[in-house]
Scaffold this active site. Structure first.
Site, mmCIF file in Angstrom:
data_model
loop_
_atom_site.group_PDB
_atom_site.id
_atom_site.type_symbol
_atom_site.label_atom_id
_atom_site.label_comp_id
_atom_site.label_asym_id
_atom_site.label_seq_id
_atom_site.Cartn_x
_atom_site.Cartn_y
_atom_site.Cartn_z
ATOM 1 N N HIS A 3 -2.129 -5.574 1.533
ATOM 2 C CA HIS A 3 -3.404 -6.263 1.324
ATOM 3 C C HIS A 3 -3.101 -7.688 0.893
ATOM 4 O O HIS A 3 -2.147 -7.922 0.157
ATOM 5 C CB HIS A 3 -4.231 -5.598 0.209
ATOM 6 N N LYS A 55 0.817 -1.211 0.000
ATOM 7 C CA LYS A 55 0.000 0.000 0.000
ATOM 8 C C LYS A 55 0.863 1.279 0.000
ATOM 9 O O LYS A 55 2.081 1.211 0.216
ATOM 10 C CB LYS A 55 -0.932 -0.045 1.215
ATOM 11 N N TYR A 106 -12.282 -2.277 -3.492
ATOM 12 C CA TYR A 106 -12.808 -2.368 -2.118
ATOM 13 C C TYR A 106 -14.331 -2.219 -2.081
ATOM 14 O O TYR A 106 -14.887 -1.848 -1.052
ATOM 15 C CB TYR A 106 -12.134 -1.324 -1.228
ATOM 16 N N GLU A 123 -9.277 -10.763 -7.929
ATOM 17 C CA GLU A 123 -8.354 -9.647 -7.708
ATOM 18 C C GLU A 123 -7.149 -9.729 -8.647
ATOM 19 O O GLU A 123 -6.718 -8.707 -9.197
ATOM 20 C CB GLU A 123 -7.909 -9.646 -6.240
ATOM 21 N N ASN A 170 -2.110 0.182 6.777
ATOM 22 C CA ASN A 170 -1.559 -1.075 7.298
ATOM 23 C C ASN A 170 -0.726 -1.858 6.289
ATOM 24 O O ASN A 170 -0.645 -3.078 6.335
ATOM 25 C CB ASN A 170 -2.672 -1.916 7.933
HETATM 26 P P1 RTP Z 1 -7.109 -5.903 3.243
HETATM 27 O O1 RTP Z 1 -8.459 -6.197 2.615
HETATM 28 O O2 RTP Z 1 -6.570 -4.547 2.864
HETATM 29 O O3 RTP Z 1 -6.140 -7.006 3.002
HETATM 30 O O4 RTP Z 1 -7.267 -5.849 4.836
HETATM 31 P P2 RTP Z 1 -8.055 -6.851 5.764
HETATM 32 O O5 RTP Z 1 -8.675 -7.941 4.956
HETATM 33 O O6 RTP Z 1 -7.135 -7.235 6.860
HETATM 34 O O7 RTP Z 1 -9.178 -5.901 6.356
HETATM 35 P P3 RTP Z 1 -10.617 -5.542 5.754
HETATM 36 O O8 RTP Z 1 -11.611 -5.783 6.831
HETATM 37 O O9 RTP Z 1 -10.840 -6.198 4.430
HETATM 38 O O10 RTP Z 1 -10.512 -3.965 5.557
HETATM 39 C C1 RTP Z 1 -9.924 -3.429 4.392
HETATM 40 C C2 RTP Z 1 -9.041 -2.287 4.761
HETATM 41 O O11 RTP Z 1 -9.830 -1.202 5.217
HETATM 42 C C3 RTP Z 1 -9.082 -0.445 6.160
HETATM 43 N N1 RTP Z 1 -9.812 -0.362 7.406
HETATM 44 N N2 RTP Z 1 -9.903 0.730 8.111
HETATM 45 N N3 RTP Z 1 -10.542 2.650 10.054
HETATM 46 C C4 RTP Z 1 -10.933 1.401 10.217
HETATM 47 O O12 RTP Z 1 -11.541 1.032 11.199
HETATM 48 C C5 RTP Z 1 -10.624 0.444 9.191
HETATM 49 N N4 RTP Z 1 -11.002 -0.820 9.157
HETATM 50 C C6 RTP Z 1 -10.490 -1.336 8.012
HETATM 51 C C7 RTP Z 1 -7.778 -1.150 6.378
HETATM 52 O O13 RTP Z 1 -6.768 -0.539 5.573
HETATM 53 C C8 RTP Z 1 -8.057 -2.542 5.910
HETATM 54 O O14 RTP Z 1 -6.880 -3.187 5.528
HETATM 55 MG MG MG Z 2 -9.860 -7.603 3.233
#
Ligand code: RTP
Ligand code: MG
Length: 140
Positions: free
Chosen positions: A117, A11, A51, A128, A114
């Protein structure tokens, strides 16, 4: 266990801090092979599509803004059990909850920024990868 492919993004917080090599070292040390890799500037439309599943969440606008705030590195990773393995190597979404040695624990500053992804299922990995790669740009 089968050889799988997963989709990864380094990212904008990673490219901004010049961490692409450091993150790739963790990926390769875990036994995942980087079989496709491209550095791009994501458009707003691309980020919104990518997303889409989160489009009703309160952080969606911020997420799209962040993902388009600088270059990203899109990758195809290959290895045994690659989808689950990469999720493990990445660590929890919130770096404060991520395990020692994971990419997010080591490099990430917040849940929003973070660093990486990784696909969360075989179905999403396929979709994807297809959003960002043509077959000719992947060499396993
Ligand atoms: P990713 O899709 O990016 O691999 O991350 P992930 O599965 O671990 O988390 P996901 O629930 O899919 O959320 C996608 C991305 O959204 C951002 N996020 N921000 N501010 C917040 O509370 C929050 N929650 C999620 C994060 O960048 C997350 O990786
Ligand atoms: Mg995710």
């Amino acid at each position: 266990m089968a050889t799988e492919r997963t989709f990864s993004i380094l990212k904008p917080d990673a490219t901004k801090r010049n961490l692409t090599g450091a993150v790739n070292a963790v990926i390769e040390k875990a036994g995942l092979r980087i079989v496709g890799q491209r550095r791009i500037q994501m458009s707003k439309a691309q980020a919104e599509k990518f997303y889409e599943v989160h489009n009703a969440r309160p952080f969606f606008g911020e997420l799209v803004e962040f993902m388009t705030s600088g270059p990203v590195v899109v990758q195809v990773l290959e290895g045994e059990n690659a989808i689950a393995k990469y999720r493990e190597v990445m660590g929890a979404t919130n770096p404060a909850q991520a395990a020692e040695g994971t990419i997010r624990k080591t490099f990430s500053e917040s849940v929003g920024e973070n660093t990486v992804h990784g696909s969360d299922s075989a179905e999403n990995a396929k979709l994807e990868i297809a959003q960002f790669f043509q077959d000719a740009d992947i060499a396993g």
